[in-house]
Structures are given as structure tokens and as C-alpha cells.
Design a protein around this motif. Structure first.
Motif, PDB file in Angstrom:
ATOM      1  N   UNK A   8       0.839  -1.165   0.000  1.00  0.00           N
ATOM      2  CA  UNK A   8       0.000   0.000   0.000  1.00  0.00           C
ATOM      3  C   UNK A   8       0.892   1.239   0.000  1.00  0.00           C
ATOM      4  N   UNK A   9       0.511   2.217  -0.788  1.00  0.00           N
ATOM      5  CA  UNK A   9       1.283   3.448  -0.868  1.00  0.00           C
ATOM      6  C   UNK A   9       1.041   4.295   0.384  1.00  0.00           C
ATOM      7  N   UNK A  10       2.113   4.841   0.920  1.00  0.00           N
ATOM      8  CA  UNK A  10       1.988   5.706   2.082  1.00  0.00           C
ATOM      9  C   UNK A  10       1.402   7.037   1.669  1.00  0.00           C
ATOM     10  N   UNK A  11       0.507   7.548   2.507  1.00  0.00           N
ATOM     11  CA  UNK A  11      -0.112   8.832   2.250  1.00  0.00           C
ATOM     12  C   UNK A  11       0.357   9.778   3.337  1.00  0.00           C
ATOM     13  N   UNK A  12       1.003  10.877   2.962  1.00  0.00           N
ATOM     14  CA  UNK A  12       1.505  11.825   3.945  1.00  0.00           C
ATOM     15  C   UNK A  12       0.556  12.989   4.107  1.00  0.00           C
ATOM     16  N   UNK A  13      -0.261  12.974   5.141  1.00  0.00           N
ATOM     17  CA  UNK A  13      -1.191  14.057   5.434  1.00  0.00           C
ATOM     18  C   UNK A  13      -0.911  14.517   6.853  1.00  0.00           C
ATOM     19  N   UNK A  14      -0.798  15.817   7.039  1.00  0.00           N
ATOM     20  CA  UNK A  14      -0.507  16.367   8.366  1.00  0.00           C
ATOM     21  C   UNK A  14      -1.817  16.793   9.018  1.00  0.00           C
ATOM     22  N   UNK A  15      -1.998  16.375  10.266  1.00  0.00           N
ATOM     23  CA  UNK A  15      -3.163  16.773  11.064  1.00  0.00           C
ATOM     24  C   UNK A  15      -2.667  17.241  12.426  1.00  0.00           C
ATOM     25  N   UNK A  16      -3.339  18.210  12.998  1.00  0.00           N
ATOM     26  CA  UNK A  16      -2.991  18.707  14.329  1.00  0.00           C
ATOM     27  C   UNK A  16      -3.836  17.999  15.375  1.00  0.00           C
ATOM     28  N   UNK A  17      -3.257  17.802  16.550  1.00  0.00           N
ATOM     29  CA  UNK A  17      -3.976  17.228  17.676  1.00  0.00           C
ATOM     30  C   UNK A  17      -4.707  18.372  18.377  1.00  0.00           C
ATOM     31  N   UNK A  18      -5.993  18.173  18.703  1.00  0.00           N
ATOM     32  CA  UNK A  18      -6.737  19.236  19.384  1.00  0.00           C
ATOM     33  C   UNK A  18      -6.477  19.199  20.888  1.00  0.00           C
ATOM     34  N   UNK A  19      -7.104  20.097  21.615  1.00  0.00           N
ATOM     35  CA  UNK A  19      -6.843  20.238  23.050  1.00  0.00           C
ATOM     36  C   UNK A  19      -7.235  19.005  23.854  1.00  0.00           C
ATOM     37  N   UNK A  20      -8.092  18.138  23.308  1.00  0.00           N
ATOM     38  CA  UNK A  20      -8.473  16.907  24.004  1.00  0.00           C
ATOM     39  C   UNK A  20      -7.636  15.700  23.559  1.00  0.00           C
ATOM     40  N   UNK A  21      -6.636  15.934  22.725  1.00  0.00           N
ATOM     41  CA  UNK A  21      -5.761  14.852  22.269  1.00  0.00           C
ATOM     42  C   UNK A  21      -6.314  14.094  21.074  1.00  0.00           C
ATOM     43  N   UNK A  22      -7.330  14.626  20.418  1.00  0.00           N
ATOM     44  CA  UNK A  22      -7.947  13.955  19.270  1.00  0.00           C
ATOM     45  C   UNK A  22      -7.264  14.346  17.969  1.00  0.00           C
ATOM     46  N   UNK A  23      -7.315  13.422  17.044  1.00  0.00           N
ATOM     47  CA  UNK A  23      -6.812  13.684  15.698  1.00  0.00           C
ATOM     48  C   UNK A  23      -7.819  13.067  14.722  1.00  0.00           C
ATOM     49  N   UNK A  24      -8.059  13.741  13.617  1.00  0.00           N
ATOM     50  CA  UNK A  24      -8.996  13.242  12.615  1.00  0.00           C
ATOM     51  C   UNK A  24      -8.228  12.406  11.595  1.00  0.00           C
ATOM     52  N   UNK A  25      -8.708  11.197  11.362  1.00  0.00           N
ATOM     53  CA  UNK A  25      -8.118  10.356  10.313  1.00  0.00           C
ATOM     54  C   UNK A  25      -8.802  10.753   9.008  1.00  0.00           C
ATOM     55  N   UNK A  26      -8.043  11.209   8.017  1.00  0.00           N
ATOM     56  CA  UNK A  26      -8.642  11.691   6.768  1.00  0.00           C
ATOM     57  C   UNK A  26      -9.544  10.647   6.098  1.00  0.00           C
TER      58      UNK A  26
END
Length: 181
Positions: free
Chosen positions: A1-19
Motif C-alpha cells: 500500500x502506498x503511504x499517504x503523507x497528510x498532516x493533522x494537528x492534535x486538538x486540546x483533548x488529544x484527538x486527531x482526525x483520520x482523513x
């Protein structure tokens, strides 16, 4: 599988959105459990399959059903084939389930199919060995959660499974479901 490089920031509750693109590629749906662990300096998210942790029980159920019915048995989680009894059918292990099989599990439907009687079996996966005439497909359900399915198949054009055969497969699914109570 090809790696996908997407940058996401962690919010104040420690959450991150998976694209969405990554969720679609990996078939991650809302409510799916994810295993989170570290690997040296990496943070790894992996789809978690509770039923995959029951490897000895999967083997026992599938092999017992094959011995009793004389037909290959497959055990799946909600995404792929985890175990297959019988030599030729082992090529299906690790294969992704078809959309139809996934939907049958999501719908929590038991299916008994016989082409001779006009009902078509569910295509379990893309494996070439999986061209069957008859099938019993029973979801593994515990406390309202569906963990996968127990599937028994037959290639004999002149035979159909009986209600007794269906009860045996249901018993296998119930046995596996009891592990989650």
C-alpha cells in the motif's frame, strides 16, 4: 500500500482526525475499534479485530464443522477471512470480504443458499477457489455487536444444505460469540 503523507494537528483533548481518504482505503467505519501502539518513535493505528484474538477457537470450530459436514468452513471478522479449514481453501485467508459479505454481516443476516433452489450464495471474497453452489452464512453476534461470520460452502451442484447443517453452523457462531460475553 502506498503511504499517504497528510498532516493533522492534535486538538486540546488529544484527538486527531483520520482523513476520509485513508478511512476509505482501509475500510475504517464510524464505530470501528482501533488499536493504538508505539513502534520505536512511531505512533501506529491499526484496525482491531477482537475475534482474531481467538485463533485456537477459530481453528477448532472451523475444523470441527468441516469434519462433521465434510465441507470447507471459513471464519471471518467484519473485513477479511481469518481462518479456513481444508487445504485448497487456505488461499482465501487474509483476503478482504466482498461488499455483499460485509453488508450481510452488518445487517446481521443468516443466509442459507442453494443455486439448485434458486438462491445465490454470497461471494465471500475475491479468491478464485470461491465459486460455490451452496452456502450457509451465519453472523457471530454477542451483546448486539457483530464480530464476523461462520461460513460453510459446497461446490456440489446436486445437493443442498439441510436445516440440521444450518443448526451446526449456528452452534459454531454461538460458541465463538460466547467468548465476548
Amino acid at each position: 500500500m502506498q503511504e499517504i503523507g497528510i498532516v493533522r494537528r492534535i486538538d486540546e483533548l488529544g484527538r486527531v482526525v483520520i482523513p476520509k481518504e485513508i478511512r476509505k482505503t482501509l475500510r475504517i467505519r464510524e464505530g470501528d475499534p482501533l488499536e493504538i501502539y508505539t513502534n520505536k518513535e512511531e505512533l501506529v493505528f491499526r484496525k482491531y479485530s477482537p475475534i482474531a484474538t481467538l485463533s485456537d477457537s477459530l481453528k477448532t470450530v472451523a475444523d470441527a464443522l468441516e469434519e462433521m459436514l465434510g465441507k470447507p468452513c471459513y471464519i471471518t471478522d467484519t473485513d477479511s477471512v481469518l481462518y479456513s479449514s481444508g487445504g485448497k481453501t487456505r488461499a482465501c485467508v487474509g483476503k478482504k470480504l466482498s461488499q455483499e459479505a460485509q453488508q450481510t454481516i452488518i445487517d446481521r443476516k443468516s443466509v442459507i443458499a442453494c443455486k439448485m433452489k434458486g438462491t445465490s450464495p454470497i461471494k465471500l471474497c475475491s479468491c478464485e477457489e470461491f465459486n460455490v453452489e451452496n452456502q450457509i452464512f451465519v453472523p457471530i453476534i454477542s451483546a448486539g455487536d457483530c464480530y464476523g461470520a461462520v461460513v460453510v460452502c459446497d461446490k456440489d451442484k446436486n445437493a443442498c444444505f439441510t436445516s440440521y447443517d444450518e443448526k451446526l453452523v449456528q452452534m459454531g457462531a454461538i460458541f465463538l460469540a460466547k467468548h465476548f460475553e
